[in-house]
Design an enzyme around this catalytic site. Structure first.
Site, PDB file in Angstrom:
ATOM      1  N   ASP A  77      10.303  -6.493  -2.557  1.00  0.00           N
ATOM      2  CA  ASP A  77      10.693  -7.897  -2.405  1.00  0.00           C
ATOM      3  C   ASP A  77       9.502  -8.843  -2.234  1.00  0.00           C
ATOM      4  O   ASP A  77       9.676 -10.046  -2.061  1.00  0.00           O
ATOM      5  CB  ASP A  77      11.702  -8.092  -1.265  1.00  0.00           C
ATOM      6  CG  ASP A  77      11.195  -7.653   0.100  1.00  0.00           C
ATOM      7  OD1 ASP A  77       9.995  -7.325   0.222  1.00  0.00           O
ATOM      8  OD2 ASP A  77      12.009  -7.626   1.050  1.00  0.00           O
ATOM      9  N   ARG A  78       8.257  -8.295  -2.307  1.00  0.00           N
ATOM     10  CA  ARG A  78       7.076  -9.152  -2.200  1.00  0.00           C
ATOM     11  C   ARG A  78       6.123  -8.866  -3.352  1.00  0.00           C
ATOM     12  O   ARG A  78       6.069  -7.766  -3.882  1.00  0.00           O
ATOM     13  CB  ARG A  78       6.365  -8.933  -0.858  1.00  0.00           C
ATOM     14  CG  ARG A  78       7.208  -9.390   0.323  1.00  0.00           C
ATOM     15  CD  ARG A  78       6.426  -9.427   1.615  1.00  0.00           C
ATOM     16  NE  ARG A  78       6.063  -8.094   2.074  1.00  0.00           N
ATOM     17  CZ  ARG A  78       4.819  -7.689   2.311  1.00  0.00           C
ATOM     18  NH1 ARG A  78       3.788  -8.505   2.105  1.00  0.00           N
ATOM     19  NH2 ARG A  78       4.584  -6.472   2.747  1.00  0.00           N
ATOM     20  N   ASP A  99       5.303  -4.516  -2.763  1.00  0.00           N
ATOM     21  CA  ASP A  99       5.355  -3.847  -1.473  1.00  0.00           C
ATOM     22  C   ASP A  99       6.345  -2.691  -1.519  1.00  0.00           C
ATOM     23  O   ASP A  99       6.916  -2.374  -2.566  1.00  0.00           O
ATOM     24  CB  ASP A  99       5.675  -4.844  -0.358  1.00  0.00           C
ATOM     25  CG  ASP A  99       7.122  -5.284  -0.352  1.00  0.00           C
ATOM     26  OD1 ASP A  99       7.739  -5.329  -1.431  1.00  0.00           O
ATOM     27  OD2 ASP A  99       7.651  -5.602   0.742  1.00  0.00           O
ATOM     28  N   ARG A 117      14.255  -2.378  12.637  1.00  0.00           N
ATOM     29  CA  ARG A 117      13.187  -1.443  12.265  1.00  0.00           C
ATOM     30  C   ARG A 117      12.887  -0.516  13.442  1.00  0.00           C
ATOM     31  O   ARG A 117      12.859  -0.960  14.587  1.00  0.00           O
ATOM     32  CB  ARG A 117      11.887  -2.186  11.907  1.00  0.00           C
ATOM     33  CG  ARG A 117      11.902  -2.878  10.583  1.00  0.00           C
ATOM     34  CD  ARG A 117      10.487  -3.256  10.161  1.00  0.00           C
ATOM     35  NE  ARG A 117       9.736  -3.956  11.191  1.00  0.00           N
ATOM     36  CZ  ARG A 117       9.825  -5.251  11.438  1.00  0.00           C
ATOM     37  NH1 ARG A 117      10.663  -5.993  10.755  1.00  0.00           N
ATOM     38  NH2 ARG A 117       9.079  -5.804  12.381  1.00  0.00           N
ATOM     39  N   SER A 137      10.305  -1.161   4.372  1.00  0.00           N
ATOM     40  CA  SER A 137       9.450  -2.167   3.749  1.00  0.00           C
ATOM     41  C   SER A 137       8.003  -1.671   3.685  1.00  0.00           C
ATOM     42  O   SER A 137       7.717  -0.654   3.080  1.00  0.00           O
ATOM     43  CB  SER A 137       9.572  -3.495   4.481  1.00  0.00           C
ATOM     44  OG  SER A 137       8.864  -4.513   3.819  1.00  0.00           O
ATOM     45  N   HIS A 138       7.079  -2.370   4.358  1.00  0.00           N
ATOM     46  CA  HIS A 138       5.659  -2.039   4.284  1.00  0.00           C
ATOM     47  C   HIS A 138       5.183  -1.264   5.512  1.00  0.00           C
ATOM     48  O   HIS A 138       3.985  -1.054   5.683  1.00  0.00           O
ATOM     49  CB  HIS A 138       4.842  -3.329   4.161  1.00  0.00           C
ATOM     50  CG  HIS A 138       5.038  -4.246   5.331  1.00  0.00           C
ATOM     51  ND1 HIS A 138       6.140  -5.059   5.435  1.00  0.00           N
ATOM     52  CD2 HIS A 138       4.310  -4.465   6.446  1.00  0.00           C
ATOM     53  CE1 HIS A 138       6.068  -5.744   6.569  1.00  0.00           C
ATOM     54  NE2 HIS A 138       4.964  -5.401   7.200  1.00  0.00           N
ATOM     55  N   THR A 193       8.194 -19.427   9.510  1.00  0.00           N
ATOM     56  CA  THR A 193       7.941 -18.153   8.840  1.00  0.00           C
ATOM     57  C   THR A 193       9.090 -17.173   9.090  1.00  0.00           C
ATOM     58  O   THR A 193       9.650 -17.130  10.180  1.00  0.00           O
ATOM     59  CB  THR A 193       6.620 -17.558   9.352  1.00  0.00           C
ATOM     60  OG1 THR A 193       5.539 -18.357   8.891  1.00  0.00           O
ATOM     61  CG2 THR A 193       6.423 -16.129   8.861  1.00  0.00           C
ATOM     62  N   HIS A 206       6.996 -13.227  -0.126  1.00  0.00           N
ATOM     63  CA  HIS A 206       8.403 -13.403  -0.502  1.00  0.00           C
ATOM     64  C   HIS A 206       8.541 -14.693  -1.326  1.00  0.00           C
ATOM     65  O   HIS A 206       8.170 -15.770  -0.855  1.00  0.00           O
ATOM     66  CB  HIS A 206       9.278 -13.520   0.746  1.00  0.00           C
ATOM     67  CG  HIS A 206       9.387 -12.269   1.558  1.00  0.00           C
ATOM     68  ND1 HIS A 206      10.307 -11.287   1.280  1.00  0.00           N
ATOM     69  CD2 HIS A 206       8.689 -11.832   2.630  1.00  0.00           C
ATOM     70  CE1 HIS A 206      10.182 -10.296   2.154  1.00  0.00           C
ATOM     71  NE2 HIS A 206       9.200 -10.608   2.984  1.00  0.00           N
ATOM     72  N   LYS A 225      17.948  -4.060   6.253  1.00  0.00           N
ATOM     73  CA  LYS A 225      18.024  -5.488   5.954  1.00  0.00           C
ATOM     74  C   LYS A 225      19.468  -5.764   5.550  1.00  0.00           C
ATOM     75  O   LYS A 225      20.014  -5.088   4.672  1.00  0.00           O
ATOM     76  CB  LYS A 225      17.051  -5.867   4.834  1.00  0.00           C
ATOM     77  CG  LYS A 225      15.584  -5.749   5.243  1.00  0.00           C
ATOM     78  CD  LYS A 225      14.645  -6.171   4.125  1.00  0.00           C
ATOM     79  CE  LYS A 225      13.185  -6.062   4.566  1.00  0.00           C
ATOM     80  NZ  LYS A 225      12.237  -6.439   3.480  1.00  0.00           N
ATOM     81  N   ASP A 275       9.398  -2.055  -0.640  1.00  0.00           N
ATOM     82  CA  ASP A 275      10.790  -2.174  -1.090  1.00  0.00           C
ATOM     83  C   ASP A 275      10.972  -3.209  -2.200  1.00  0.00           C
ATOM     84  O   ASP A 275      12.101  -3.543  -2.557  1.00  0.00           O
ATOM     85  CB  ASP A 275      11.722  -2.472   0.083  1.00  0.00           C
ATOM     86  CG  ASP A 275      11.492  -3.828   0.732  1.00  0.00           C
ATOM     87  OD1 ASP A 275      10.359  -4.351   0.653  1.00  0.00           O
ATOM     88  OD2 ASP A 275      12.437  -4.390   1.322  1.00  0.00           O
ATOM     89  N   SER A 309       3.589 -14.395   3.069  1.00  0.00           N
ATOM     90  CA  SER A 309       3.642 -12.934   3.050  1.00  0.00           C
ATOM     91  C   SER A 309       3.914 -12.383   1.651  1.00  0.00           C
ATOM     92  O   SER A 309       3.710 -11.195   1.403  1.00  0.00           O
ATOM     93  CB  SER A 309       4.728 -12.442   4.003  1.00  0.00           C
ATOM     94  OG  SER A 309       5.994 -12.916   3.579  1.00  0.00           O
TER      95      SER A 309
END
Length: 379
Positions: free
Chosen positions: A238-239, A234, A8, A96-97, A298, A321, A106, A236, A319
């Site tokens: 994935d959450r 979120d 990132r 992502s976020h 985590t 996921h 990723k 992308d 989170s």
């Protein structure tokens, strides 16, 4: 820019096209070393996505690897593509976020997420100039392909609602907005859509359902409409975030209770993996429903790796996921987890009551110390 679970950085400050092309070259070398010949790539809705995705494709092809570009999709659809197309390797260009000026990568190589020391080594190899492009005649090929409808058909073919439901979804202008409305309509839901137009500037609120302030629009929507439940995604996809009719936020560790209860009804004695940030209520709940709880470090890449090692049917972390191996592939997918949740709730007349009855306890929110980019290394 080489973090614990992904790459990132801030676009054009430390994550520009030249950097991403170099990363593509190094990842391509990893793919070839793992016996692969082709990589799926996709991107989220950030404004820098097309530029960085093109640079990534160039780098991968420079390594002699073929590229399948599936365009603007959620990160889980990139993962899905590695299974559907049999490549076992994929890279999602996603911030992502993170704030709009960020982006990242990723990566999955040979079926395993690149994380931890593997990411660190990747950075060291690039800095040392270890990888050079193949001759032009050996450069990889590029093809473009859309997988979104195949993904929607796959989920809709697996998840069956007991009755139609009225739900609200909030995509926060993230890339989930390009997929979630069609997916939940295919499942038979009547939708109220919030911020489903993909906009990389995120003009309404930040696409991060882990923070209560980002769920206030969804809470208001449920109070003002006849929607039964609210789902938030979120940046992308994935959450997952969940809000009840009465405005309660059902944090992911409580979501995992209900999901685990359903999975364990068909997989007695199954292992359920959760991260250390989850409530102390979760282990007892899993045992009471015939499962074996396992606490894990985590990090979505770490949880995913542990799920693969153990063969557990379900895993999740605080989170948001959620990783389904039961009836699915084992990767984290907010939209699929939301679909499975709606499948369970459709069996009940009052879905909010079902969620609110799950064991609960006081909890602190995540406490964040704001740092300038890179400042946390000095701290």
């Amino acid at each position: 820019i080489f973090k614990a679970y992904d790459i990132r950085g801030i676009v054009d400050r430390n994550l520009g096209p030249d950097v991403v092309r170099s990363i593509g070259l190094a990842v391509g070398a990893r793919v070839k070393a793992a016996g692969g010949t082709e990589v799926v790539i996709g991107r989220d809705g950030r404004l820098s996505g097309p530029m960085l995705s093109g640079a990534l494709s160039d780098g991968l092809r420079d390594a002699g690897v073929n590229v399948v570009d599936i365009g603007q999709v959620t990160t889980p659809i990139v993962y899905y593509g590695t299974f559907e197309l049999g490549t076992a390797s994929g890279v999602a260009v996603t911030g992502s976020h993170n704030p709009p000026d960020y982006n990242g990568l990723k990566m999955v190589v040979g079926g395993d997420a690149i994380h931890g020391e593997a990411i660190t080594r990747l950075g060291e190899e690039i800095a040392a100039g270890r990888h050079t492009p193949v001759p032009a005649a050996q450069r990889g090929a590029l093809r473009e392909l859309s997988l979104t409808q195949r993904y929607i058909d796959r989920v809709a073919g697996d998840v069956k609602l007991a009755r139609p439901m009225k739900i609200a979804i909030d995509c926060g202008n993230g890339v989930a907005g390009a997929v979630a409305p069609a997916l939940f309509k295919a499942l038979g839901c009547e939708l109220t859509e919030l911020f489903c137009e993909v906009d990389g500037t995120f003009p309404n609120h930040h696409p991060d359902p882990a923070h209560p302030e980002n769920l206030q629009d969804l809470i208001r929507c449920l109070a003002e409409t006849d929607c039964e439940i609210g789902l938030a995604f979120d940046g992308d996809g994935d959450r997952l975030g969940v809000v009840t009719k009465r405005g309660s936020i059902i944090f992911p560790d409580r979501q995992l209770m209900l999901l685990a209860q359903e999975v364990l009804s068909r997989n007695p004695g199954g292992e359920i993996i959760y991260d250390v940030k989850c409530t102390r209520n979760l282990a007892g709940f899993i045992r009471a429903h015939g499962g074996v709880p396992e606490m894990c470090r985590t990090g979505h890449s770490l949880v995913k790796a542990r799920l693969k090692e153990t063969g557990a049917p379900l895993a999740g972390e605080m989170s948001g996921h959620i990783f389904y191996k039961d009836r699915w592939y084992g990767f984290d997918d907010g939209l699929y987890a939301g679909a499975r949740l709606i499948e369970i709730l459709s069996r009940h007349a009052d879905p909010s009551a079902v969620l609110e009855a799950l064991p609960d306890s006081p909890t602190t929110p995540e406490l964040q110390l704001r740092c300038a980019e890179g400042e946390h290394f000095a701290l």
